[in-house]
Write a protein that holds these residues in place. Structure first.
Motif, PDB file in Angstrom:
ATOM      1  N   THR A 190      -5.843  -6.209   1.778  1.00  0.00           N
ATOM      2  CA  THR A 190      -4.674  -5.630   1.156  1.00  0.00           C
ATOM      3  C   THR A 190      -4.438  -6.240  -0.228  1.00  0.00           C
ATOM      4  O   THR A 190      -4.049  -5.549  -1.159  1.00  0.00           O
ATOM      5  CB  THR A 190      -3.451  -5.832   2.075  1.00  0.00           C
ATOM      6  N   ASP A 217      -5.960   3.873   8.689  1.00  0.00           N
ATOM      7  CA  ASP A 217      -4.520   4.120   8.662  1.00  0.00           C
ATOM      8  C   ASP A 217      -4.245   5.386   7.852  1.00  0.00           C
ATOM      9  O   ASP A 217      -3.960   5.318   6.655  1.00  0.00           O
ATOM     10  CB  ASP A 217      -3.832   2.910   8.018  1.00  0.00           C
ATOM     11  N   ASN A 275      -4.781  -2.296  15.404  1.00  0.00           N
ATOM     12  CA  ASN A 275      -5.400  -3.612  15.543  1.00  0.00           C
ATOM     13  C   ASN A 275      -5.066  -4.238  16.897  1.00  0.00           C
ATOM     14  O   ASN A 275      -5.931  -4.830  17.551  1.00  0.00           O
ATOM     15  CB  ASN A 275      -4.942  -4.537  14.403  1.00  0.00           C
ATOM     16  N   SER A 320      -1.058  -8.446  10.372  1.00  0.00           N
ATOM     17  CA  SER A 320      -0.862  -7.720  11.633  1.00  0.00           C
ATOM     18  C   SER A 320      -1.851  -8.194  12.697  1.00  0.00           C
ATOM     19  O   SER A 320      -1.560  -8.093  13.889  1.00  0.00           O
ATOM     20  CB  SER A 320      -1.029  -6.215  11.410  1.00  0.00           C
ATOM     21  N   ASP A 336     -11.030  -4.115  10.265  1.00  0.00           N
ATOM     22  CA  ASP A 336      -9.710  -3.637   9.869  1.00  0.00           C
ATOM     23  C   ASP A 336      -9.863  -2.905   8.530  1.00  0.00           C
ATOM     24  O   ASP A 336      -9.896  -3.525   7.467  1.00  0.00           O
ATOM     25  CB  ASP A 336      -8.741  -4.816   9.750  1.00  0.00           C
ATOM     26  N   VAL A 387       0.888  -1.156   0.000  1.00  0.00           N
ATOM     27  CA  VAL A 387       0.000   0.000   0.000  1.00  0.00           C
ATOM     28  C   VAL A 387       0.926   1.206   0.000  1.00  0.00           C
ATOM     29  O   VAL A 387       1.664   1.420   0.966  1.00  0.00           O
ATOM     30  CB  VAL A 387      -0.918   0.028   1.234  1.00  0.00           C
ATOM     31  N   GLY A 421     -11.572  -3.736   2.890  1.00  0.00           N
ATOM     32  CA  GLY A 421     -10.487  -3.542   1.953  1.00  0.00           C
ATOM     33  C   GLY A 421      -9.344  -4.471   2.332  1.00  0.00           C
ATOM     34  O   GLY A 421      -8.497  -4.106   3.140  1.00  0.00           O
ATOM     35  N   HIS A 448      -5.393  -9.223   7.309  1.00  0.00           N
ATOM     36  CA  HIS A 448      -3.999  -8.769   7.310  1.00  0.00           C
ATOM     37  C   HIS A 448      -3.184  -9.456   8.405  1.00  0.00           C
ATOM     38  O   HIS A 448      -3.680  -9.706   9.507  1.00  0.00           O
ATOM     39  CB  HIS A 448      -3.959  -7.252   7.518  1.00  0.00           C
ATOM     40  N   GLY A 499       0.511   3.114  13.605  1.00  0.00           N
ATOM     41  CA  GLY A 499       0.048   2.578  12.324  1.00  0.00           C
ATOM     42  C   GLY A 499      -1.102   1.616  12.538  1.00  0.00           C
ATOM     43  O   GLY A 499      -1.631   1.491  13.653  1.00  0.00           O
ATOM     44  N   GLY A 500      -1.483   0.936  11.458  1.00  0.00           N
ATOM     45  CA  GLY A 500      -2.603   0.008  11.518  1.00  0.00           C
ATOM     46  C   GLY A 500      -2.326  -1.192  12.414  1.00  0.00           C
ATOM     47  O   GLY A 500      -3.227  -1.688  13.095  1.00  0.00           O
ATOM     48  N   SER A 501      -1.096  -1.662  12.429  1.00  0.00           N
ATOM     49  CA  SER A 501      -0.761  -2.823  13.260  1.00  0.00           C
ATOM     50  C   SER A 501      -1.031  -2.525  14.725  1.00  0.00           C
ATOM     51  O   SER A 501      -1.632  -3.333  15.444  1.00  0.00           O
ATOM     52  CB  SER A 501       0.713  -3.201  13.094  1.00  0.00           C
ATOM     53  N   HIS A 519      -1.805   7.083   7.333  1.00  0.00           N
ATOM     54  CA  HIS A 519      -0.581   7.162   6.523  1.00  0.00           C
ATOM     55  C   HIS A 519      -0.660   6.329   5.237  1.00  0.00           C
ATOM     56  O   HIS A 519       0.312   6.216   4.512  1.00  0.00           O
ATOM     57  CB  HIS A 519       0.698   6.867   7.334  1.00  0.00           C
ATOM     58  N   LYS A 520      -1.823   5.802   4.951  1.00  0.00           N
ATOM     59  CA  LYS A 520      -2.057   5.193   3.647  1.00  0.00           C
ATOM     60  C   LYS A 520      -2.920   6.149   2.811  1.00  0.00           C
ATOM     61  O   LYS A 520      -2.426   7.101   2.252  1.00  0.00           O
ATOM     62  CB  LYS A 520      -2.715   3.825   3.824  1.00  0.00           C
ATOM     63  N   ALA A 523      -7.686  -0.553   7.620  1.00  0.00           N
ATOM     64  CA  ALA A 523      -6.410   0.174   7.549  1.00  0.00           C
ATOM     65  C   ALA A 523      -6.158   0.670   6.136  1.00  0.00           C
ATOM     66  O   ALA A 523      -5.847   1.840   5.913  1.00  0.00           O
ATOM     67  CB  ALA A 523      -5.262  -0.726   7.999  1.00  0.00           C
ATOM     68  N   TYR A 524      -6.343  -0.225   5.192  1.00  0.00           N
ATOM     69  CA  TYR A 524      -6.109   0.194   3.822  1.00  0.00           C
ATOM     70  C   TYR A 524      -7.355   0.852   3.207  1.00  0.00           C
ATOM     71  O   TYR A 524      -7.292   1.967   2.675  1.00  0.00           O
ATOM     72  CB  TYR A 524      -5.637  -1.002   2.976  1.00  0.00           C
TER      73      TYR A 524
HETATM   74  C1  LIG Z   1      -1.318  -1.902   6.076  1.00  0.00           C
HETATM   75  C2  LIG Z   1      -2.344  -2.699   6.765  1.00  0.00           C
HETATM   76  C3  LIG Z   1      -2.227  -3.000   8.136  1.00  0.00           C
HETATM   77  C4  LIG Z   1      -1.010  -2.642   8.937  1.00  0.00           C
HETATM   78  O1  LIG Z   1      -0.860  -1.268   9.065  1.00  0.00           O
HETATM   79  P1  LIG Z   1       0.590  -0.620   9.357  1.00  0.00           P
HETATM   80  O2  LIG Z   1       0.298   0.831   9.323  1.00  0.00           O
HETATM   81  O3  LIG Z   1       1.483  -1.067   8.253  1.00  0.00           O
HETATM   82  O4  LIG Z   1       1.038  -1.094  10.684  1.00  0.00           O
HETATM   83  C5  LIG Z   1      -3.268  -3.681   8.733  1.00  0.00           C
HETATM   84  N1  LIG Z   1      -4.354  -4.065   8.020  1.00  0.00           N
HETATM   85  C6  LIG Z   1      -4.489  -3.802   6.704  1.00  0.00           C
HETATM   86  C7  LIG Z   1      -5.718  -4.250   5.985  1.00  0.00           C
HETATM   87  C8  LIG Z   1      -3.488  -3.119   6.028  1.00  0.00           C
HETATM   88  O5  LIG Z   1      -3.607  -2.866   4.710  1.00  0.00           O
END
Ligand SMILES: *Cc1c(COP(=O)(O)O)cnc(C)c1O
Length: 482
Positions: free
Chosen positions: A239, A293, A154, A184, A264, A89, A237, A182, A149-151, A295-296, A266-267
């Motif tokens: 990844t 997230d 979660n 994470s 989740d 991503v 979404g 994901h 971040g997303g990790s 930063h995505k 994140a993306y």
């Molecule tokens: C990128 C992503 C994460 C992890 O997020 P980070 O910001 O890289 O820690 C978790 N879940 C999904 C679906 C992602 O795309």
């Protein structure tokens, strides 16, 4: 008096000159990044020979150190903000937020507790309220926290889910997610000390959505065996393919079963800013907790993730030293200590970049950018469909598209198609002209593009596809390994 340097200080105009050099370098990078190659390769040996040394006892000239870093570090890194970075991503970022991060770091604002910086805490509350509203969460009762971040978001969510659903006794607790969830999430589960038997990976259907039938079976059987289903993780979404799980159906299952519903996103969560994304993400407002997230696809520089919850007390009751289960009922307008809402005590001031970029550009610019990204991926899908060389494996979904080189006149065997697509990706990386890698879908090797950069033009994609075709032809000439 002690010398300036002994206080780790510099003279004012030295600081200014140095600072202007840094800003100039960043601006040059932004203006010219498109002309640079997005991919960098280096071996450990090469990097060691450039950088490896003992910590120097005596310092060096500041401009010399800066020159060295600009040349060998900043300009020798793979650039995930580049318009031709299609892998993973990408992180498109934006300049306002870059400067906001410089301010946050420059003033070194402690964003842990209210008294550390009331304004920083307030901006986190304000931006969190923006996000709660965007995602249809209750703004008064809801809450959230910015994470690295997303990790981490979660991890924070699953910790809260366990605390609220199981308390201290979680030896039979079971958590569910699809095989497209994901990694994470699995990491978080491991960090939290669950055993492997406490995780159910539910298969997905042909469109990579979680199979509701298999999910219901698993929950029912686990109950018979004395398990305690406590948390279901949906992907908004994935990844790999941008697929959104059936959120409304999953929310219903969670409600009936008394299970925590974590999404989740994140993306893909940010797609809610566009009309198309909003339709696809129907039901996202029904989650107990939601990872996004920034930063995505909210175009923020690293690091900023975010966890939203329907009830801000859930975070407080999980992470505070002295839970105030009954007293704290006044909504999230109170003076929040964010160290009580998550894992970190000392936290950088992440809200600032989100705040300044949205204030400066306005949400409308973000909405237009996300809509552009989604329609660009759809446009790419059209181009590939009418080509005799390309096959769509997973259609454009939330700006992700998966495809593979498989010319109609060649009659290639499955193993050969895998080989040729792996070859293409390798060659593209070696050329450094685009960051494009493969993924595996239904045991097939496919090329994947994630088109969330608003500076990526259709031409950037078509040039890359042409490059891929030239490598495909090369491989056809070269022949296949048996
Ligand atoms: C990128 C992503 C994460 C992890 O997020 P980070 O910001 O890289 O820690 C978790 N879940 C999904 C679906 C992602 O795309």
């Amino acid at each position: 008096m002690r010398a300036t340097i002994d206080r780790l200080e510099l003279e004012k105009n030295t600081m200014q000159k140095y600072g202007y050099r840094v800003v100039d370098a960043i601006v040059e990078h932004w203006v010219h990044q498109k002309e640079k190659l997005p991919v960098t390769h280096a071996t450990r040996e090469e990097m060691d020979s450039l950088f490896l040394e003992s910590a120097p006892e005596m310092g060096d000239d500041m401009n010399k150190v800066l020159d060295f870093v600009l040349k060998n570090v900043m300009n020798e890194s793979t650039n995930l903000s580049h318009p031709k970075s299609f892998a993973f991503v990408p992180g498109p970022s934006n300049y306002i937020s870059v400067m906001a991060d410089a301010l946050a770091t420059g003033f070194n604002i402690f964003s842990g507790g209210w008294s550390g910086s009331p304004a920083a805490a307030e901006l986190e509350i304000v931006t969190m309220n923006w996000l709660l509203k965007i995602f249809g969460f209750p703004v008064k009762q809801g809450g959230g926290i910015f994470t690295s971040g997303g990790s981490m978001a979660n991890l924070t969510a699953i910790a809260a889910a366990r605390r609220l659903k199981c308390g201290d006794e979680f030896s039979n607790a079971i958590i569910y997610m699809s095989d497209q969830a994901h990694s994470s999430n699995i990491k978080a589960i491991r960090v939290l000390g669950f055993r492997k038997e406490q995780v159910r990976i539910i298969p997905t259907d042909m469109e990579f959505k979680i199979s509701l039938n298999k999910l219901k079976n698993a929950i029912a059987k686990d109950r018979i065996k004395g398990g305690q289903p406590f948390c279901l993780i949906a992907s908004a979404g994935t990844t790999n393919t941008g697929t959104v799980d059936p959120l409304e159906d999953m929310a219903k299952i969670c409600e009936e079963e008394g299970i925590w519903f974590h999404i989740d996103g994140a993306y893909g969560g940010a797609a809610i800013l566009s009309d198309k994304g909003k339709k696809l993400l129907k039901g996202i407002d029904k989650a107990n907790s939601l990872t996004v997230d920034p930063h995505k696809w909210f175009y923020q520089p690293y690091e900023i993730g975010c966890l939203l919850v329907r009830d801000h007390r859930w975070l407080k009751n999980t992470f505070t030293e002295k839970p105030e289960y009954l007293r704290d009922i006044e909504g999230n307008t109170s003076e929040i200590n964010f160290y009580d809402h998550g894992i970190q005590l000392t936290r950088r001031f992440r809200a600032l970049k989100f705040y300044m970029s949205v204030k400066t550009f306005g949400l409308k610019v973000f909405r237009n950018a996300v809509s552009y990204n989604i329609s660009l991926a759809e446009r790419v899908e059209q181009e590939l469909r009418i080509s005799e060389n390309w096959e769509i494996v997973s259609p454009a979904t939330l700006a992700v598209i998966n495809f593979r080189y498989n010319p109609i006149n060649e009659d290639l065997k499955p193993g050969q198609i895998d080989q040729i697509n792996e070859y293409i990706s390798k060659k593209v990386l070696v050329s450094r002209k685009a960051l494009l890698v493969t993924t595996i879908l239904n045991k097939q090797v496919v090329l994947r593009m994630c088109l969330i950069n608003p500076r990526t033009e259709l031409m950037d994609v078509l040039e890359t596809i042409n490059l891929c075709e030239s490598f495909g032809i090369q491989k056809l000439k070269e022949g296949f390994i048996k």
